[in-house]
Design a protein around this motif. Structure first.
Motif, PDB file in Angstrom:
ATOM      1  N   SER A 177      -3.661  15.038   1.709  1.00 10.64           N
ATOM      2  CA  SER A 177      -4.319  15.635   0.733  1.00 10.64           C
ATOM      3  C   SER A 177      -3.261  16.654   0.289  1.00 10.64           C
ATOM      4  O   SER A 177      -3.122  16.908  -1.091  1.00 10.64           O
ATOM      5  CB  SER A 177      -5.666  16.192   0.727  1.00 10.64           C
ATOM      6  N   ILE A 178      -2.361  17.333   1.285  1.00 10.21           N
ATOM      7  CA  ILE A 178      -1.702  18.230   0.933  1.00 10.21           C
ATOM      8  C   ILE A 178      -0.178  17.634   0.485  1.00 10.21           C
ATOM      9  O   ILE A 178       0.619  18.289  -0.304  1.00 10.21           O
ATOM     10  CB  ILE A 178      -1.386  19.272   2.008  1.00 10.21           C
ATOM     11  N   THR A 179       0.321  16.756   0.912  1.00 10.24           N
ATOM     12  CA  THR A 179       1.587  16.119   0.956  1.00 10.24           C
ATOM     13  C   THR A 179       1.544  15.095   0.022  1.00 10.24           C
ATOM     14  O   THR A 179       2.645  14.669  -0.364  1.00 10.24           O
ATOM     15  CB  THR A 179       2.110  15.585   2.259  1.00 10.24           C
ATOM     16  N   ASN A 180       0.436  14.461  -0.434  1.00 10.11           N
ATOM     17  CA  ASN A 180       0.451  13.150  -1.271  1.00 10.11           C
ATOM     18  C   ASN A 180       1.039  12.112  -0.594  1.00 10.11           C
ATOM     19  O   ASN A 180       1.437  10.973  -1.240  1.00 10.11           O
ATOM     20  CB  ASN A 180       1.053  13.277  -2.624  1.00 10.11           C
ATOM     21  N   VAL A 181       1.182  12.077   0.715  1.00 17.19           N
ATOM     22  CA  VAL A 181       1.790  10.663   1.568  1.00 17.19           C
ATOM     23  C   VAL A 181       0.186   9.785   1.415  1.00 17.19           C
ATOM     24  O   VAL A 181      -1.015  10.377   1.538  1.00 17.19           O
ATOM     25  CB  VAL A 181       1.874  11.087   3.015  1.00 17.19           C
ATOM     26  N   SER A 182       0.493   8.356   1.430  1.00 18.56           N
ATOM     27  CA  SER A 182      -0.749   7.583   1.541  1.00 18.56           C
ATOM     28  C   SER A 182      -1.447   7.701   2.947  1.00 18.56           C
ATOM     29  O   SER A 182      -1.028   7.636   3.778  1.00 18.56           O
ATOM     30  CB  SER A 182      -0.265   6.350   1.231  1.00 18.56           C
ATOM     31  N   VAL A 183      -2.879   7.888   2.679  1.00 17.39           N
ATOM     32  CA  VAL A 183      -3.617   7.859   3.737  1.00 17.39           C
ATOM     33  C   VAL A 183      -3.484   6.794   4.902  1.00 17.39           C
ATOM     34  O   VAL A 183      -3.415   6.686   5.824  1.00 17.39           O
ATOM     35  CB  VAL A 183      -5.064   8.372   3.323  1.00 17.39           C
ATOM     36  N   SER A 184      -3.554   5.451   4.035  1.00 18.56           N
ATOM     37  CA  SER A 184      -3.298   4.029   4.820  1.00 18.56           C
ATOM     38  C   SER A 184      -2.206   4.166   5.633  1.00 18.56           C
ATOM     39  O   SER A 184      -2.045   3.857   6.719  1.00 18.56           O
ATOM     40  CB  SER A 184      -3.372   3.207   3.938  1.00 18.56           C
TER      41      SER A 184
END
Length: 425
Positions: A160-167
């Motif tokens: 949520s902080i870095t916008n990296v994909s959770v998947s």
């Protein structure tokens, strides 16, 4: 004082004084905004923006699923593990590691894993004559598999902080989780043989089949969640909702070992845990705004680049930093506080943000079993009713194993990046 540094200092000081993390973060952010002459309106605006992310919807559902499991499905997972490996010396320790891995593949929480699995296996080990400190130690260290093996609440917060994909983060943490679980199982085997721990009678294929028949609905839960996410059938958020519905149906109508009267407490407990995390995540946007606009990340990057140009040394320093932070601070709060500060440094040294997220999470999970915070250690030690120093001494070899695995995923990037690269979410 630099406004960004003020946020961090006040957060640490107020936390040590006993203030809840989210209150400490809020006070620190307000004080920094006032000190820097920034408009106070920034706080509510960023607070709302921080919580207004669809990926965060997975957090309350995974917490709720874990709470439901701990009252029902957990025992079935342990029964299956016992049927498979109960004949091995020290089998209850092996069952503890294996069950923690299975439970972690649903709840994403170390504290929930320590309570649910340790609450059952520690008394069982004590009854069978295991050293009490070893029982507490193996349950403590196994509980960190909860937030390491996907789904992981700490990785959702990082995303949520870095916008990296959770998947992608979930897939990247699969191999580290398996490697740690395998290493702990090998150590438990060695310990069981060396100390001549008791073993149960080997079960017949029919008995094993019966255990699987009884536990099949519990075993299908991590398969449905992780298979659905990695197979692209549903997103992590949808998987979390599926987990809750599935856990409710199985607990209430299939196993029938949970009553409707228990649901209000389950929902309230999950709501309180969720609210704490969500407020921290929301406040992190405001504190991040203060930290970034204060120029603190750039100053930190310059400090490190002046110190060394070696990526290896930087990674070693960051690991030491987070091992220390993990001893002092709750994992989600540490991720919220440190990630915005370190992002420019990661970019400057070409460190993969996805890999670093998993390394940082792994570091902070080790903090769950190291004093003075060490929530999982305290829970398991209390369950075992033994001295903390004895538990720590018994846990040292397993803690060393965890740090070795940490070094592997730090300096062998393929362990975290290979799976996301071949399985596109």
């Amino acid at each position: 004082m630099n406004a960004g540094l003020m946020v961090i200092v006040l957060l640490l000081v107020l936390s040590f004084l006993g203030f809840p993390i989210y209150i400490s973060l809020g006070i620190g952010t307000l004080a920094a905004l006032y000190s820097a002459g920034m408009p106070m309106l920034v706080l509510p605006q960023k607070l709302f923006a921080g919580m207004n992310a669809s990926s965060l919807l997975a957090i309350p559902f995974f917490i709720l699923a874990g709470n439901i499991m701990s009252r029902s499905i957990t025992a079935k997972l342990i029964d299956v593990a016992t049927a498979l490996i109960g004949w091995i010396r020290g089998s209850v320790a092996l069952v503890t590691v294996l069950s923690s891995a299975l439970f972690g593949a649903i709840s994403g929480s170390g504290v929930a894993t320590a309570s649910a699995i340790g609450g059952i296996t520690i008394p069982a080990m004590k009854r069978e004559g295991y050293p009490v400190e070893f029982a507490a130690a193996v349950s403590s260290i196994s509980s960190i598999l909860g937030p390491i093996i996907p789904p992981s609440i700490t990785l959702i917060v990082y995303a949520s902080i870095t916008n990296v994909s959770v998947s992608s983060l979930f897939m990247g943490s699969v191999i580290p989780g398996i490697v740690l679980a395998a290493a702990l199982i090998l150590y438990a085997l060695f310990y069981g043989k060396r100390h001549d721990l008791p073993a149960h009678e080997k079960q017949t294929p029919r008995q094993i089949g019966h255990a699987f028949k009884e536990g099949i609905w519990a075993l299908l839960m991590p398969v449905i969640i992780l298979g659905g996410i990695f197979g692209g059938i549903f997103s992590p958020t949808e998987a979390a909702a599926v987990a809750v519905v599935y856990a409710l149906i199985i607990s209430l109508f299939v196993y029938k070992d949970m009553k409707f009267s228990e649901l209000p407490k389950v929902f309230v407990d999950a709501s309180v845990s969720t609210a704490t995390i969500m407020v921290m995540v929301g406040l992190s946007k405001a504190s991040s705004y203060v930290v970034v606009t204060s120029g603190l990340p750039q100053q930190l990057t310059k400090l490190f680049t002046d110190m060394t140009s070696s990526k290896v040394i930087i990674l070693i320093l960051l690991n030491i930093l987070f091992l220390i932070i993990g001893m002092l601070m709750e994992a989600n709060a540490a991720i919220i506080m440190m990630t915005p500060i370190l992002l420019p440094l990661l970019t400057a040294f070409g460190i993969d943000i996805l890999q670093f997220g998993i390394v940082m999470s792994f570091n902070l999970c080790i903090g769950l079993v190291t004093p003075p915070v060490g929530l999982c250690l305290l829970i398991c030690n209390q369950t075992a009713e033994t001295r903390l120093m004895k538990t720590l001494k018994a846990m040292m070899p397993m803690l060393l194993i965890s740090i070795v695995v940490l070094m592997l995923i730090t300096f062998v990037p393929g362990l975290t990046t290979w799976l996301p690269s071949i399985v596109k979410p």
